[in-house]
Design a protein around this motif. Structure first.
Motif, PDB file in Angstrom:
ATOM      1  N   MET A   1      -7.344  -1.007  14.593  1.00  0.00           N
ATOM      2  CA  MET A   1      -6.712   0.236  15.020  1.00  0.00           C
ATOM      3  C   MET A   1      -5.465  -0.069  15.850  1.00  0.00           C
ATOM      4  O   MET A   1      -5.437  -1.015  16.625  1.00  0.00           O
ATOM      5  CB  MET A   1      -7.679   1.086  15.854  1.00  0.00           C
ATOM      6  CG  MET A   1      -8.867   1.625  15.077  1.00  0.00           C
ATOM      7  SD  MET A   1     -10.024   2.529  16.129  1.00  0.00           S
ATOM      8  CE  MET A   1      -8.999   3.888  16.699  1.00  0.00           C
ATOM      9  N   SER A   2      -4.448   0.746  15.675  1.00  0.00           N
ATOM     10  CA  SER A   2      -3.212   0.553  16.422  1.00  0.00           C
ATOM     11  C   SER A   2      -3.362   1.093  17.842  1.00  0.00           C
ATOM     12  O   SER A   2      -4.344   1.765  18.184  1.00  0.00           O
ATOM     13  CB  SER A   2      -2.068   1.274  15.713  1.00  0.00           C
ATOM     14  OG  SER A   2      -2.271   2.680  15.745  1.00  0.00           O
ATOM     15  N   THR A   3      -2.361   0.797  18.659  1.00  0.00           N
ATOM     16  CA  THR A   3      -2.370   1.291  20.046  1.00  0.00           C
ATOM     17  C   THR A   3      -2.374   2.818  20.090  1.00  0.00           C
ATOM     18  O   THR A   3      -3.065   3.433  20.909  1.00  0.00           O
ATOM     19  CB  THR A   3      -1.142   0.753  20.792  1.00  0.00           C
ATOM     20  OG1 THR A   3      -1.143  -0.670  20.737  1.00  0.00           O
ATOM     21  CG2 THR A   3      -1.152   1.217  22.238  1.00  0.00           C
ATOM     22  N   ASP A   4      -1.603   3.426  19.172  1.00  0.00           N
ATOM     23  CA  ASP A   4      -1.554   4.891  19.125  1.00  0.00           C
ATOM     24  C   ASP A   4      -2.918   5.481  18.767  1.00  0.00           C
ATOM     25  O   ASP A   4      -3.312   6.532  19.291  1.00  0.00           O
ATOM     26  CB  ASP A   4      -0.507   5.351  18.115  1.00  0.00           C
ATOM     27  CG  ASP A   4       0.917   5.101  18.610  1.00  0.00           C
ATOM     28  OD1 ASP A   4       1.093   4.924  19.827  1.00  0.00           O
ATOM     29  OD2 ASP A   4       1.839   5.089  17.768  1.00  0.00           O
ATOM     30  N   ASP A   5      -3.626   4.780  17.851  1.00  0.00           N
ATOM     31  CA  ASP A   5      -4.956   5.263  17.468  1.00  0.00           C
ATOM     32  C   ASP A   5      -5.929   5.197  18.643  1.00  0.00           C
ATOM     33  O   ASP A   5      -6.726   6.116  18.859  1.00  0.00           O
ATOM     34  CB  ASP A   5      -5.492   4.448  16.300  1.00  0.00           C
ATOM     35  CG  ASP A   5      -4.737   4.705  15.003  1.00  0.00           C
ATOM     36  OD1 ASP A   5      -4.152   5.796  14.882  1.00  0.00           O
ATOM     37  OD2 ASP A   5      -4.710   3.819  14.132  1.00  0.00           O
ATOM     38  N   TRP A   6      -5.879   4.103  19.384  1.00  0.00           N
ATOM     39  CA  TRP A   6      -6.751   3.963  20.553  1.00  0.00           C
ATOM     40  C   TRP A   6      -6.416   5.025  21.605  1.00  0.00           C
ATOM     41  O   TRP A   6      -7.312   5.603  22.246  1.00  0.00           O
ATOM     42  CB  TRP A   6      -6.621   2.564  21.155  1.00  0.00           C
ATOM     43  CG  TRP A   6      -7.393   1.524  20.404  1.00  0.00           C
ATOM     44  CD1 TRP A   6      -6.881   0.490  19.678  1.00  0.00           C
ATOM     45  CD2 TRP A   6      -8.816   1.425  20.318  1.00  0.00           C
ATOM     46  NE1 TRP A   6      -7.896  -0.267  19.126  1.00  0.00           N
ATOM     47  CE2 TRP A   6      -9.105   0.285  19.509  1.00  0.00           C
ATOM     48  CE3 TRP A   6      -9.876   2.153  20.833  1.00  0.00           C
ATOM     49  CZ2 TRP A   6     -10.391  -0.108  19.212  1.00  0.00           C
ATOM     50  CZ3 TRP A   6     -11.175   1.756  20.533  1.00  0.00           C
ATOM     51  CH2 TRP A   6     -11.427   0.639  19.736  1.00  0.00           C
ATOM     52  N   LYS A   7      -5.139   5.291  21.780  1.00  0.00           N
ATOM     53  CA  LYS A   7      -4.723   6.297  22.749  1.00  0.00           C
ATOM     54  C   LYS A   7      -5.208   7.681  22.321  1.00  0.00           C
ATOM     55  O   LYS A   7      -5.694   8.470  23.141  1.00  0.00           O
ATOM     56  CB  LYS A   7      -3.199   6.281  22.888  1.00  0.00           C
ATOM     57  CG  LYS A   7      -2.673   7.191  23.996  1.00  0.00           C
ATOM     58  CD  LYS A   7      -1.149   7.085  24.117  1.00  0.00           C
ATOM     59  CE  LYS A   7      -0.627   7.969  25.238  1.00  0.00           C
ATOM     60  NZ  LYS A   7       0.846   7.929  25.347  1.00  0.00           N
ATOM     61  N   PHE A   8      -5.060   7.971  21.034  1.00  0.00           N
ATOM     62  CA  PHE A   8      -5.530   9.245  20.503  1.00  0.00           C
ATOM     63  C   PHE A   8      -7.027   9.396  20.739  1.00  0.00           C
ATOM     64  O   PHE A   8      -7.501  10.455  21.187  1.00  0.00           O
ATOM     65  CB  PHE A   8      -5.216   9.334  19.004  1.00  0.00           C
ATOM     66  CG  PHE A   8      -5.790  10.544  18.324  1.00  0.00           C
ATOM     67  CD1 PHE A   8      -5.138  11.765  18.370  1.00  0.00           C
ATOM     68  CD2 PHE A   8      -7.002  10.467  17.637  1.00  0.00           C
ATOM     69  CE1 PHE A   8      -5.662  12.882  17.739  1.00  0.00           C
ATOM     70  CE2 PHE A   8      -7.539  11.580  17.010  1.00  0.00           C
ATOM     71  CZ  PHE A   8      -6.866  12.793  17.066  1.00  0.00           C
TER      72      PHE A   8
END
Length: 494
Positions: A1-8
């Motif tokens: 998972m990308s950083t944006d996915d983790w943040k989401f």
């Protein structure tokens, strides 16, 4: 998972966690936890704050003030008395007549809790006519969950209208009502017809007959005296004492009772079945305001138009219209009904309205901040799900309504996601109406508790295993039918 996915994912957990904690706190706690969640998204995750629901709050405050003035003048007493008359005229059709009558008055008053003082009337009429009381009682209670989707002056409608009347959706009040009104009516009728065949008939129920034989319960023909006054016991909720007396006019002081607000959109009405002339006139003024709002929504040319941005004159929006009409109606009630203005803040409608406003503000600000920060991702992921399985949207509204027992909270939490995901606004509106019935999934609402306690025959049960209560199956039937019909009707509304 990308950083944006983790943040989401992390922010989504914050949103869900705040909703859960707010639900556990109840009342204004929903709004406070929503505000905390917004602070976490802004200060911790560095997301820009979303737009607070100022328009919805303006509508709620104006409508609640007018409704509280009407209540202080005795207007709700008159409404209840009129509803009781209709119910008593056709006793053999009470399973259909009672919920439809309660539906009309619920949408007019903007609160489902007008049914509180009607419950002993429904029990008395049904039991005296050998009709199982759980049939009309359960359908009447369950309809009040979705009636607010068809009320121009409910908090749930205020929340919905501010989401759909803006571009690119452009779905105004009259378009919403053209979907929700017929869908709700069909849902009530179908549910009433099905429930009227559920469970054993009163005369064939061994439990009821055993209690009659033992002298614990009066026989149906002799039940009038016992059924007239039924104290509502409590189960973590203040009880409602209601008196099913003959309706009279004149200056008789109203008999009053109260129950603690259980949902965010609700407030128990006066339990009186007597009314005054001032109360009647106040209610008529309030209804005139409601009708005026509908007409101004149906005919935009009747609204004043202004050229505010140099692109041509446009009629004022419905939010402004509703607020101005309700304030005008409130002043008229002050002169016609002459309520004690100092008592307005003490009215149950006013108290519950303020709770609803606080709860709506916090939770709506939280979801607006989250959706604005991740709109593209929501459209790409959740949008794909609801595009393939549209009824997942209805299920989401249903579950949030069940957990929060608040129609407006479910509206502000899920409807923006459905719209952002690309669902047609008409379809969203139709499914939204039926899914609001989810507030009665658990037997924890004041109206459910009151109905069970007003039913001296014991046919209306709260159950012992959360989902085995008498309201659960009628609620599911009404939700499924209304969601399906609403989705179909909504697909034809631009």
């Amino acid at each position: 998972m990308s950083t944006d996915d983790w943040k989401f994912l992390a922010e989504a957990l914050v949103v869900l966690g705040c909703i859960v904690m707010g639900t556990r706190a109840g009342g204004v706690g929903v709004g406070l936890w929503g505000g905390l969640g917004t602070a976490v998204l802004v200060f911790v995750f560095q997301e820009p704050p979303g737009e607070p629901p100022a328009a919805a709050l303006a509508i709620i405050l104006a409508v609640v003030t007018a409704a509280a003035l009407m209540q202080a003048a005795g207007g709700i007493d008159w409404m209840v008395a009129m509803a009781a008359r209709v119910i008593e005229k056709r006793p053999q059709q009470i399973t259909l007549i009672a919920p439809l009558t309660a539906f009309v008055f619920s949408i007019g008053a903007g609160t489902g809790n007008i049914i509180y003082p009607l419950l002993p009337v429904i029990y008395d009429v049904s039991y005296r006519n050998h009709i199982r009381p759980s049939r009309p009682l359960t359908v009447t209670v369950v309809q009040s969950g979705m009636a607010l989707a068809a009320s121009p002056v409910s908090a749930a409608m205020a929340a919905m209208l501010t989401l759909t009347e803006v571009a690119p959706y452009n779905l105004g009040l009259t378009q919403i009502l053209s979907i929700t009104l017929p869908a709700c009516v069909i849902g009530i009728i179908v549910t009433s017809l099905i429930v009227n065949r559920m469970w054993k008939d009163l005369d064939d129920d061994p439990e009821v007959q055993a209690r009659i034989a033992a002298g614990e319960l009066a026989a149906p023909g002799a039940a009038e005296a016992e059924a007239l006054v039924a104290p509502a016991a409590t189960a973590g909720t203040a009880g409602t004492t209601s008196t099913a007396t003959t309706t009279t006019t004149g200056a008789t002081p109203p008999l009053t009772g109260s129950a603690a607000p259980v949902g965010l959109d609700t407030a128990p009405a006066s339990a009186a079945l007597t009314y005054t002339k001032a109360g009647r006139n106040s209610a008529l003024v309030f209804f005139a305001g409601v009708i005026t709002i509908v007409l101004l929504g149906l005919f935009p040319d009747l609204r004043p138009s202004f050229d505010l941005d140099g692109t041509g004159a446009e009629p004022i929006d419905m939010t402004t219209t509703i607020v101005l009409v309700m304030f005008t109606a409130a002043v008229a009630i002050m002169f016609i009904g002459r309520p004690n203005v100092g008592e307005v803040p003490e009215q149950s409608v006013f108290k519950a309205g303020m709770i609803s406003a606080i709860a709506l503000f916090g939770i709506a600000w939280l979801t607006a901040t989250f959706i604005a920060a991740h709109e593209e991702q929501i459209i790409d992921t959740i949008g794909a799900w609801v595009t393939d399985w549209k009824f997942l949207f209805a299920l989401a509204v249903f579950l949030v309504a069940a957990l929060t027992t608040s129609q407006s909270t479910a509206t502000r939490t899920i409807v923006p996601i459905g719209l952002a995901a690309g669902l047609a606004p008409g379809v969203v509106t139709g499914m939204w109406a039926g899914a609001l019935s989810g507030v009665y999934t658990l037997p924890a609402n004041g109206t459910q508790i009151a109905a069970a306690n007003f039913d001296h025959s014991g046919t209306t049960k709260l159950g012992t295993r959360l989902l085995d209560h008498s309201f659960f199956v009628p609620m599911l039937i009404m939700a499924v039918v209304t969601v399906a019909v609403g989705a179909v009707i909504g697909s034809f509304v631009a």
